[in-house]
Enzyme design. Sequence first.
Site: not given
Length: 338
Positions: A238, A286
């Site tokens: 993350r 991502h």
Amino acid sequence: MPDTSPTGSQRTILILGATEAAPPEGLLPAPEGARFTFAAGPPLEEALAQADAIFVWHGRGRDIEAAWVAAGRVSWIHAASAGVDKLLSPAIVASDVVVTNSRGIFDGPLAEYALALVLHFAADLGPTLAAQRERRWAPRQYRRLAGRTIVVVGAGPIGRAVGRLAQALGMRVRLVGRGARPDPEWGRIEAVADLPALLPGAAFVVLVAPSTPETQGLFGAAQFAALDPGAVLVNIGRGALVDEGALLEALRSGRLGGAALDVFAEEPLPPDHPLWSEPGVIVSPHMAGDFAGFEAALVARFREELEAWLAGRPLQNVVDKQAGYVRSADPGQRSGSA
């Protein structure tokens, strides 16, 4: 765990992040005892008021918070993702609602992606590609991975998969979790609190930990300073794990030899962000888990959980909402904890 089994003849499942005209492939038809409703996004009050459960598609979990007061009947939320940080609002954490995720689907793909990034830097492919664009013949030596050390931060199933692939290439693996403990597969899991002492000598650091209050800003100036010059950071966990200002400083000072980043503090990464053009940085949007067929796999996992929920059987991958991830009874299992 609270009883999440439905009662009555038919239960309403809100598919959040999709429309009835374009549902996730493989979702339809609804199984006996269930009906699907759809909401692409806010406003959600009316849809939540009618729902008994929610399937969060395309990372739309954050949309629930503003309308959560309307969700009086919801007893179960399933996330089509491994990470649930965007979903776990204080109200949901405090509620009796059970949250499940899609753990297990991304272990191998994320590990492959991480090792591809490691291999990119090990083989010095950046300068090779630059020389090709310039039509310049520039042979040189590179360093093998065998015998070098990789620190993997996150001792859950994804971190373990990364460690196995790295080990298969002859690397020395240090696996780091919440606390130090013996492990039947790895011998020992190191504590994240000891990270500064584990970083010297590491050629690569791969971050796969979830975003929780404890992991926010996990990798900052002190951690970069502890690395040997030329080490490489890979983040597929993350964006909140890394202090991006400290990262840029480490890159520009030469302390860090490169960084491969699939996640960022702000997504999409703004066009004017300096990481886009920083030398030695790979920016990917991502997508480390977006292997061909991943959406079908996510839907299949949801349908398995839905069948169990409708039948009153135990759900798999139940998230510890306080911790922010799925705990395992035995942290040494191949599907072990973070």
